[in-house]
Design an enzyme around this catalytic site. Structure first.
Site, PDB file in Angstrom:
ATOM      1  N   GLN A  42       0.804  -1.222   0.000  1.00 43.01           N
ATOM      2  CA  GLN A  42       0.000   0.000   0.000  1.00 43.01           C
ATOM      3  C   GLN A  42       0.841   1.278   0.000  1.00 43.01           C
ATOM      4  O   GLN A  42       0.335   2.351  -0.308  1.00 43.01           O
ATOM      5  CB  GLN A  42      -0.955  -0.014   1.197  1.00 43.01           C
ATOM      6  CG  GLN A  42      -1.990  -1.126   1.090  1.00 43.01           C
ATOM      7  CD  GLN A  42      -2.907  -1.192   2.298  1.00 43.01           C
ATOM      8  OE1 GLN A  42      -2.609  -1.861   3.267  1.00 43.01           O
ATOM      9  NE2 GLN A  42      -4.033  -0.495   2.250  1.00 43.01           N
ATOM     10  N   HIS A  62      -2.520  -4.434 -13.108  1.00 42.58           N
ATOM     11  CA  HIS A  62      -1.981  -4.203 -14.454  1.00 42.58           C
ATOM     12  C   HIS A  62      -2.768  -4.917 -15.546  1.00 42.58           C
ATOM     13  O   HIS A  62      -2.644  -4.573 -16.712  1.00 42.58           O
ATOM     14  CB  HIS A  62      -0.506  -4.656 -14.520  1.00 42.58           C
ATOM     15  CG  HIS A  62       0.394  -3.837 -13.634  1.00 42.58           C
ATOM     16  ND1 HIS A  62       1.513  -4.340 -13.016  1.00 42.58           N
ATOM     17  CD2 HIS A  62       0.317  -2.543 -13.245  1.00 42.58           C
ATOM     18  CE1 HIS A  62       2.086  -3.397 -12.299  1.00 42.58           C
ATOM     19  NE2 HIS A  62       1.383  -2.292 -12.418  1.00 42.58           N
ATOM     20  N   ASP A  74       2.161   1.105  -8.272  1.00 39.18           N
ATOM     21  CA  ASP A  74       3.529   1.115  -8.822  1.00 39.18           C
ATOM     22  C   ASP A  74       4.426   2.100  -8.069  1.00 39.18           C
ATOM     23  O   ASP A  74       5.618   1.845  -7.873  1.00 39.18           O
ATOM     24  CB  ASP A  74       3.506   1.503 -10.308  1.00 39.18           C
ATOM     25  CG  ASP A  74       2.846   0.424 -11.168  1.00 39.18           C
ATOM     26  OD1 ASP A  74       2.367  -0.577 -10.598  1.00 39.18           O
ATOM     27  OD2 ASP A  74       2.814   0.592 -12.404  1.00 39.18           O
ATOM     28  N   ARG A  99       3.924  -0.448  12.898  1.00 40.22           N
ATOM     29  CA  ARG A  99       3.565  -1.734  12.287  1.00 40.22           C
ATOM     30  C   ARG A  99       3.643  -1.578  10.769  1.00 40.22           C
ATOM     31  O   ARG A  99       2.911  -0.771  10.175  1.00 40.22           O
ATOM     32  CB  ARG A  99       2.137  -2.138  12.700  1.00 40.22           C
ATOM     33  CG  ARG A  99       1.679  -3.385  11.992  1.00 40.22           C
ATOM     34  CD  ARG A  99       0.276  -3.837  12.378  1.00 40.22           C
ATOM     35  NE  ARG A  99      -0.060  -4.997  11.585  1.00 40.22           N
ATOM     36  CZ  ARG A  99      -1.151  -5.145  10.843  1.00 40.22           C
ATOM     37  NH1 ARG A  99      -2.088  -4.202  10.830  1.00 40.22           N
ATOM     38  NH2 ARG A  99      -1.339  -6.234  10.145  1.00 40.22           N
ATOM     39  N   HIS A 144       1.058  -9.423   4.302  1.00 39.72           N
ATOM     40  CA  HIS A 144      -0.111  -8.549   4.233  1.00 39.72           C
ATOM     41  C   HIS A 144      -0.632  -8.574   2.783  1.00 39.72           C
ATOM     42  O   HIS A 144      -0.491  -7.602   2.039  1.00 39.72           O
ATOM     43  CB  HIS A 144       0.262  -7.131   4.673  1.00 39.72           C
ATOM     44  CG  HIS A 144      -0.897  -6.252   5.028  1.00 39.72           C
ATOM     45  ND1 HIS A 144      -1.026  -5.624   6.255  1.00 39.72           N
ATOM     46  CD2 HIS A 144      -1.991  -5.879   4.321  1.00 39.72           C
ATOM     47  CE1 HIS A 144      -2.138  -4.901   6.274  1.00 39.72           C
ATOM     48  NE2 HIS A 144      -2.741  -5.032   5.113  1.00 39.72           N
ATOM     49  N   ASN A 188      -1.932 -10.851   8.123  1.00 37.80           N
ATOM     50  CA  ASN A 188      -2.891  -9.783   8.336  1.00 37.80           C
ATOM     51  C   ASN A 188      -4.245 -10.203   7.775  1.00 37.80           C
ATOM     52  O   ASN A 188      -4.363 -10.543   6.599  1.00 37.80           O
ATOM     53  CB  ASN A 188      -2.458  -8.504   7.611  1.00 37.80           C
ATOM     54  CG  ASN A 188      -3.516  -7.418   7.728  1.00 37.80           C
ATOM     55  OD1 ASN A 188      -3.736  -6.891   8.809  1.00 37.80           O
ATOM     56  ND2 ASN A 188      -4.213  -7.125   6.630  1.00 37.80           N
ATOM     57  N   ASN A 329      -7.853  -6.221  14.271  1.00 33.67           N
ATOM     58  CA  ASN A 329      -8.249  -5.076  13.449  1.00 33.67           C
ATOM     59  C   ASN A 329      -9.733  -4.846  13.670  1.00 33.67           C
ATOM     60  O   ASN A 329     -10.550  -5.714  13.352  1.00 33.67           O
ATOM     61  CB  ASN A 329      -7.970  -5.346  11.960  1.00 33.67           C
ATOM     62  CG  ASN A 329      -6.479  -5.322  11.646  1.00 33.67           C
ATOM     63  OD1 ASN A 329      -5.648  -5.092  12.522  1.00 33.67           O
ATOM     64  ND2 ASN A 329      -6.139  -5.563  10.391  1.00 33.67           N
ATOM     65  N   TYR A 331     -12.834  -1.993  13.183  1.00 29.82           N
ATOM     66  CA  TYR A 331     -13.252  -0.703  12.642  1.00 29.82           C
ATOM     67  C   TYR A 331     -14.732  -0.413  12.853  1.00 29.82           C
ATOM     68  O   TYR A 331     -15.126   0.734  12.968  1.00 29.82           O
ATOM     69  CB  TYR A 331     -13.031  -0.658  11.123  1.00 29.82           C
ATOM     70  CG  TYR A 331     -11.598  -0.583  10.664  1.00 29.82           C
ATOM     71  CD1 TYR A 331     -10.816  -1.720  10.546  1.00 29.82           C
ATOM     72  CD2 TYR A 331     -11.030   0.637  10.309  1.00 29.82           C
ATOM     73  CE1 TYR A 331      -9.516  -1.662  10.079  1.00 29.82           C
ATOM     74  CE2 TYR A 331      -9.725   0.712   9.842  1.00 29.82           C
ATOM     75  CZ  TYR A 331      -8.975  -0.439   9.732  1.00 29.82           C
ATOM     76  OH  TYR A 331      -7.683  -0.364   9.277  1.00 29.82           O
ATOM     77  N   GLU A 398      -5.069  -2.451  14.045  1.00 31.96           N
ATOM     78  CA  GLU A 398      -5.639  -1.460  13.116  1.00 31.96           C
ATOM     79  C   GLU A 398      -6.963  -0.934  13.642  1.00 31.96           C
ATOM     80  O   GLU A 398      -7.778  -1.699  14.172  1.00 31.96           O
ATOM     81  CB  GLU A 398      -5.923  -2.061  11.729  1.00 31.96           C
ATOM     82  CG  GLU A 398      -4.737  -2.190  10.829  1.00 31.96           C
ATOM     83  CD  GLU A 398      -5.115  -2.714   9.454  1.00 31.96           C
ATOM     84  OE1 GLU A 398      -6.179  -2.347   8.915  1.00 31.96           O
ATOM     85  OE2 GLU A 398      -4.312  -3.508   8.927  1.00 31.96           O
TER      86      GLU A 398
HETATM   87  C1  NOJ Z   1      -7.580  -3.598   6.724  1.00 28.87           C
HETATM   88  C2  NOJ Z   1      -6.322  -3.896   5.968  1.00 28.87           C
HETATM   89  O1  NOJ Z   1      -5.431  -4.619   6.741  1.00 28.87           O
HETATM   90  C3  NOJ Z   1      -5.667  -2.673   5.383  1.00 28.87           C
HETATM   91  O2  NOJ Z   1      -4.771  -3.099   4.415  1.00 28.87           O
HETATM   92  C4  NOJ Z   1      -6.722  -1.738   4.845  1.00 28.87           C
HETATM   93  O3  NOJ Z   1      -6.166  -0.669   4.138  1.00 28.87           O
HETATM   94  C5  NOJ Z   1      -7.558  -1.232   6.004  1.00 28.87           C
HETATM   95  N1  NOJ Z   1      -8.179  -2.341   6.661  1.00 28.87           N
HETATM   96  C6  NOJ Z   1      -8.640  -0.229   5.637  1.00 28.87           C
HETATM   97  O4  NOJ Z   1      -9.576  -0.829   4.821  1.00 28.87           O
END
Ligand code: NOJ
Length: 500
Positions: A42, A62, A74, A99, A144, A188, A329, A331, A398
């Protein structure tokens, strides 16, 4: 921070005064770690530089139309060249840990360990050194999502040959960086790798194999995790004194009503998401409810055995307890309703749980369609993990809030972070053993198939500028305050209380 930004920050905090009353404003323990997260694909760019091999996300960007606006990684944030800027940002944020993930195909261009790419090794060595000289602990995700394309050509995570290749790769990492890295995460979000990658086909490699592919993938991921943990335990732990965990994601599953069927449905969905991985790794086998539901449906669908593969007794023994700490993680949340699925004909992971999930419109929306603001879910999930698996050390690997490239949503991000952190502080009061919090993300980056349209950074990155200029958002100032004072509000408003 300039004068204008300072005024905005003060206004912002003042405007939140009412909600502040409902926050847990106790200081976090002195050893509680605050950090920020990214992932190799990322942010790094340099997708084929210095011998890096191709991965499945390079390939999909691609060669297909799957990604928003045909965007690719890229160059991304160009961290392959600008890692010193990243470390300076982390330093500014006063974080305890960073991390990041290592790109498998940067270290081993074809994925196989017969050829180690020295330039790739040097990149991470320099990054780790820069972190250490700034007092920031590296927390490394081994994988990841960026499977080397070589392996995908022969089935990727659905082919069990990948288990030993992943162990070889991890060995190179432990041998090369293990003296300096004390926190490792094997995978991940395995659910996204498997369910979205090989079941629903909405993430790379985009394989649609509902009801089979995701279970096969998970089986191999879990075995690979266990094998790497054992290898570390046997060969590296004494010398290196580190810890090996895994990052598992799930949304908090809240029953839609108080009816017994919905309560059971919500628990079942937690098991089908989080428990799918956590239960084998902690207790040795898949959750009983997954075995029961998938087994029953498979037979009714005419198969002679369950579509969920079974671990042998030896494997169960081997996999059980392969964890030093648990990365989470978290959210958002979902409401869950029981489905009375009488014919049971649909073959998919989604259908196997016999539940329906949704997020009601009245929950605060964000620019990501899957993410609504539900801070109460954080506390519930952390407590659920403790109640289900016992007192394993947990770390939030996260949590974060997206914008779409404008800065105007940043005050919402601050509110989001504050409320979720308050939920974590509540969970500490509840007695949950939480050792740290990692915000996603240090900076705006490549949000997989959403390209650059959803941005979670504390730093804004200008993707139109060849320099990929990084500018702190207001939330960077907020988070700096949190990590340097261990308080989610100003120190003067923070209650100094030692956690039980
Ligand atoms: C989880 C993922 O691990 C991460 O790569 C992603 O960008 C974030 N959540 C947000 O969606």
């Amino acid at each position: 921070m300039n004068f204008q930004e300072t005024c905005m920050l003060i206004l912002l905090i003042a405007s939140n005064f009412v909600s502040l009353q409902s926050l847990n404003t106790k200081q976090f323990p002195a050893n509680f770690m605050f950090g920020a997260a990214t992932a190799a694909h990322q942010i790094e760019g340099g997708w084929k530089e210095d011998g890096k091999g191709e991965n499945i996300w390079d390939r999909i960007a691609h060669s297909t139309n799957a990604i928003h606006n045909h965007e690719n990684a890229d160059i991304a944030c160009d961290s392959y060249h600008k890692y010193k800027d990243d470390v300076a940002m982390l330093k500014y944020l006063s974080v305890d840990h960073y991390r990041f993930s290592i790109a498998w195909s940067r270290i081993l261009p074809t994925g196989f360990s017969n050829h180690v790419n020295e330039a790739g090794v040097n990149y991470y060595k320099k990054l780790i050194k820069a972190l250490q000289s700034n007092g920031i602990k590296p927390m490394v995700t081994i994988f990841h999502w960026d499977t080397p394309q070589t392996f995908e050509n022969i089935g990727g995570w659905t082919n069990e040959m990948i288990i030993d290749r992943y162990v070889d790769y991890s060995r190179v990492l432990f041998e090369t960086f293990g003296g300096d890295v004390k926190y490792w995460l094997t995978f991940n979000e395995p659910k996204q790798i498997c369910q979205e990658g090989y079941g629903a086909g909405i993430k790379a490699p985009g394989i649609m194999s509902h009801g089979f592919g995701e279970y096969l993938c998970a089986h191999n991921v879990i075995k690979a995790h266990a094998k790497v943990w054992h290898m570390y335990n046997k060969e590296f732990r004494n010398k290196q004194q580190g810890q090996v965990g895994i990052t598992i994601d799930s949304m908090w599953m809240e029953p839609e009503t108080n009816s017994e069927v919905d309560i059971l449905a919500a628990e079942r969905k937690m098991q089908f998401t989080f428990g799918w991985y956590a239960n084998p790794i902690i207790n040795g086998d898949y959750p009983a409810v997954m075995k029961e539901f998938i087994g029953r449906r498979s037979i009714l669908q005419g198969y002679n055995k369950s579509r969920l593969p079974a671990f042998t007794t030896d494997e169960i023994r081997y996999i059980k307890g392969t964890i030093d700490y648990l990365g989470i993680n978290q959210y958002t949340a979902m409401l869950v309703r029981h489905i009375n699925d009488t014919d049971k004909t649909e073959i998919s992971w989604e259908a196997d749980s016999e539940t329906f999930e949704y997020q009601p419109d009245y929950w605060e929306a964000t620019v990501s369609d899957w993410l609504k603001v539900t801070p109460w879910g954080m506390r519930k999930q952390l407590n659920w993990i403790r109640a289900t698996y016992g007192d394993i050390p947990q770390i939030i690997t996260e949590n974060g809030y997206p914008d779409n490239g404008t800065v105007s949503l940043d005050e919402r991000r601050i509110n989001y972070l504050k409320q979720y952190l308050s939920g974590i502080r509540d969970a500490l009061d509840d007695g949950v053993k939480i050792i740290g919090y990692t915000v996603w993300s240090l900076m705006d980056n490549y949000e997989w198939y959403r390209g650059y349209s959803e941005r979670f950074g504390l730093y804004r990155v200008d993707f139109t500028n060849p320099e990929r200029t990084r500018t702190p958002k207001l939330s960077a100032e907020y988070f700096k305050n949190v990590s340097s004072t261990k308080c989610i509000v100003y120190v003067s408003e923070c209650i100094d209380e030692v956690v039980k």
